[in-house]
Design an enzyme around this catalytic site. Structure first.
Site, PDB file in Angstrom:
ATOM      1  N   HIS A  82       0.829  -1.205   0.000  1.00 20.17           N
ATOM      2  CA  HIS A  82       0.000   0.000   0.000  1.00 20.17           C
ATOM      3  C   HIS A  82       0.871   1.267   0.000  1.00 20.17           C
ATOM      4  O   HIS A  82       2.058   1.221   0.320  1.00 20.17           O
ATOM      5  CB  HIS A  82      -0.913   0.005   1.234  1.00 20.17           C
ATOM      6  CG  HIS A  82      -0.120  -0.067   2.505  1.00 20.17           C
ATOM      7  ND1 HIS A  82       0.570   1.009   3.016  1.00 20.17           N
ATOM      8  CD2 HIS A  82       0.145  -1.111   3.323  1.00 20.17           C
ATOM      9  CE1 HIS A  82       1.201   0.636   4.104  1.00 20.17           C
ATOM     10  NE2 HIS A  82       0.979  -0.642   4.324  1.00 20.17           N
ATOM     11  N   GLY A  83       0.254   2.393  -0.303  1.00 16.47           N
ATOM     12  CA  GLY A  83       0.973   3.666  -0.347  1.00 16.47           C
ATOM     13  C   GLY A  83       1.161   4.290   1.034  1.00 16.47           C
ATOM     14  O   GLY A  83       0.838   3.681   2.066  1.00 16.47           O
TER      15      GLY A  83
END
Ligand SMILES: *[C@@H]1O[C@H](CO)[C@@H](O)[C@H](O)[C@H]1NC(C)=O
Ligand SMILES: *[C@@H]1O[C@H](CO)[C@@H](O)[C@H](O)[C@H]1NC(C)=O
Ligand SMILES: *[C@@H]1O[C@H](CO)[C@@H](O)[C@H](O)[C@H]1NC(C)=O
Ligand SMILES: *[C@@H]1O[C@H](CO)[C@@H](O)[C@H](O)[C@H]1NC(C)=O
Length: 461
Positions: A82-83
């Site tokens: 994920h970011g």
């Protein structure tokens, strides 16, 4: 004589020694903390690929050295972290506690300290609990666009519209939002407004670590699995970092524990990752301190997700088999002259998803374990999460048909081609898929999640 040049400041130093004149040019982006390359899993993707600082959509297609002009990409699997996200509730509590110490107990006169005490406000709240931030949305949108530029025949509008791109995500909100962001990156690129694309939530695949009983019992919930980390946190290197922080703040040494040093490091890292700010918190560390903080976090990952305990990597057997079964399926469809039904698979998970898999595949395997006593001899280690695992870190497998039944597999880590460890004496940079299968045959014919994750009756000590 600083020369201002956009956001960059270029310093020219003339160093005159007894009989020679040396001209040294130092280029610094003042918005980037000097310690930003030591942020472990809290680091920006741009620090791993610095060319992205100038152009976030830059790709260099010539990094892919195809063994022949005939090679066509037929399948791509991307496993993506994920970011950029907010801190977790536990970290936020510690950051709050450290902020209180700085606000109430610090007595230094430095301007950065005044800035924290009079201007900075504690804006992190516990309900933020690890959620994706706007920068994290952009991380995934931009990655999607870059991957589509790098592999235009696979990550294409036609394949997306035709349902040939499959999305699988961990159920965590930051992963689901990252998946939505990746998709938005593509639909915005191709201005698709008349169609929506599904994703599947699959924690058995993307959060296998929670479901591996032996890992949970023997490592995750077992304090003695982290002995080396605990000893390092109490050792001389960390103590020195804590004392230097206390000295900079002008507080009693007893106030700066290992948790408080970590909270201080997080404050610098999160302000930078989330707000792109070189915040006054970063003044609490010099580069030597940051390297020690980096080692501490690497020790944790090594023993919890990496080579420290065998079950760490074995818990990812399910994801390993999933990836190879897709590759096998694509290979056999291709052999029969059929179109590949799943051209692209995008899987979004965690650092905790990727690190065990990279370990299982043998990446970043140093000859010595990371321990509490070998900080000094491990400065050149390859197991360095700051390089491996920033936000949006990704492992991509691309299967090529190079004609005449010649299938090849290119792995890329964070958009850079890598070689499978132990398979790097190959003739071409890109190995035959058959050679990769042969190299990992012990895993392909074993590595059974059910067996590896079963709790042993008599655990080895
Ligand atoms: C692109 O990659 C190639 C091969 O690694 C390299 O030689 C070249 O300098 C790169 N080009 C740019 C603009 O970075
Ligand atoms: C730190 O500040 C708090 C609040 O002013 C105070 O209660 C506490 O005694 C101080 N601690 C030390 C060690 O100075
Ligand atoms: C993440 O998704 C939730 C639910 O769809 C949404 O409310 C939230 O705004 C999203 N956050 C970001 C940063 O996109
Ligand atoms: C890591 O390296 C050690 C030797 O240094 C070796 O015994 C082990 O098999 C390697 N692990 C993997 C997964 O390649």
């Amino acid at each position: 004589m600083p020369v201002f040049w956009g956001k960059f400041t270029v310093f020219y130093f003339c160093v005159i020694s007894c009989c020679s004149l040396n001209f040294v040019r130092l280029e610094d982006d003042l918005n980037i903390p000097a310690i930003a390359k030591y942020f472990n899993t809290k680091g920006r993707y741009e620090e791993v690929n610095p060319y992205l600082r100038d152009d976030i959509l830059a790709v260099n297609t010539s990094i892919l050295q195809l063994p022949s002009a005939q090679c066509r990409e037929i399948h791509l699997t991307a496993i993506i972290r994920h970011g950029t996200r907010y801190p977790t509730t536990k970290s936020i509590k510690e950051m709050q506690e450290f902020y209180n110490i700085v606000r109430h107990n610090a007595s230094g006169e430095q301007s950065w300290l005044q800035e924290i005490q009079t201007q900075w406000t504690m804006w992190y709240t516990e309900d933020m609990d690890g959620r994706l931030v706007q920068k994290g949305v952009n991380d995934l949108k931009h990655l999607a666009v870059r991957l589509s530029k790098l592999f235009p025949s696979l990550i294409s509008e036609k394949n997306l519209r035709g349902g040939l791109i499959k999305f699988i995500t961990s159920s965590k909100h930051r992963c689901v939002n990252s998946t939505l962001s990746f998709k938005a990156g593509l639909t915005e690129l191709w201005t698709i407004t008349d169609q929506e694309f599904e994703h599947a939530v699959n924690d058995a695949l993307m959060r296998f670590f929670d479901q591996c009983t032996r890992f949970v019992e023997e490592v995750d919930n077992n304090p003695s699995a982290m002995t080396e980390l605990d000893k390092f946190r109490e050792g001389a290197e960390m103590k020195r970092v804590e004392e230097k922080i206390a000295d900079r703040l002008g507080v009693e040494y007893s106030l700066i524990t290992d948790d408080m040093a970590e909270a201080a490091f997080y404050l610098c890292a999160y302000e930078f990752a989330i707000k792109a700010m070189n915040s006054p918190w970063c003044q609490l560390f010099d580069e030597d301190d940051a390297k020690i903080m980096e080692y501490e976090a690497d020790l944790r990952e090594f023993w919890k997700r990496g080579y420290g305990h065998d079950v760490n990597s074995k818990s990812s057997c399910i994801l390993f088999h999933d990836a190879f079964s897709r590759l096998d399926k694509a290979a056999s469809e291709n052999k029969l002259g059929q179109p590949v039904t799943e051209a692209v698979t995008v899987q979004i998970g965690h650092a905790d998803t990727l690190l065990p898999l990279l370990t299982l595949l043998g990446f970043f395997n140093d000859s010595d374990a990371l321990t509490s006593t070998n900080y000094a001899t491990q400065t050149q280690r390859s197991f360095r999460t700051s390089h491996m695992m920033p936000y949006a870190a990704n492992l991509v497998f691309v299967l090529y048909d190079c004609g005449g039944g010649d299938l090849r597999l290119q792995p890329l880590l964070n958009e850079k081609p890598v070689t499978f460890p132990g398979l790097d004496d190959q003739q071409h940079s890109m190995p035959l898929y058959q050679d990769v299968r042969n190299h990992y045959r012990h895993l392909l014919s074993g590595c059974d999640f059910e067996i590896e994750c079963r709790l042993l009756k008599h655990p080895a000590v």
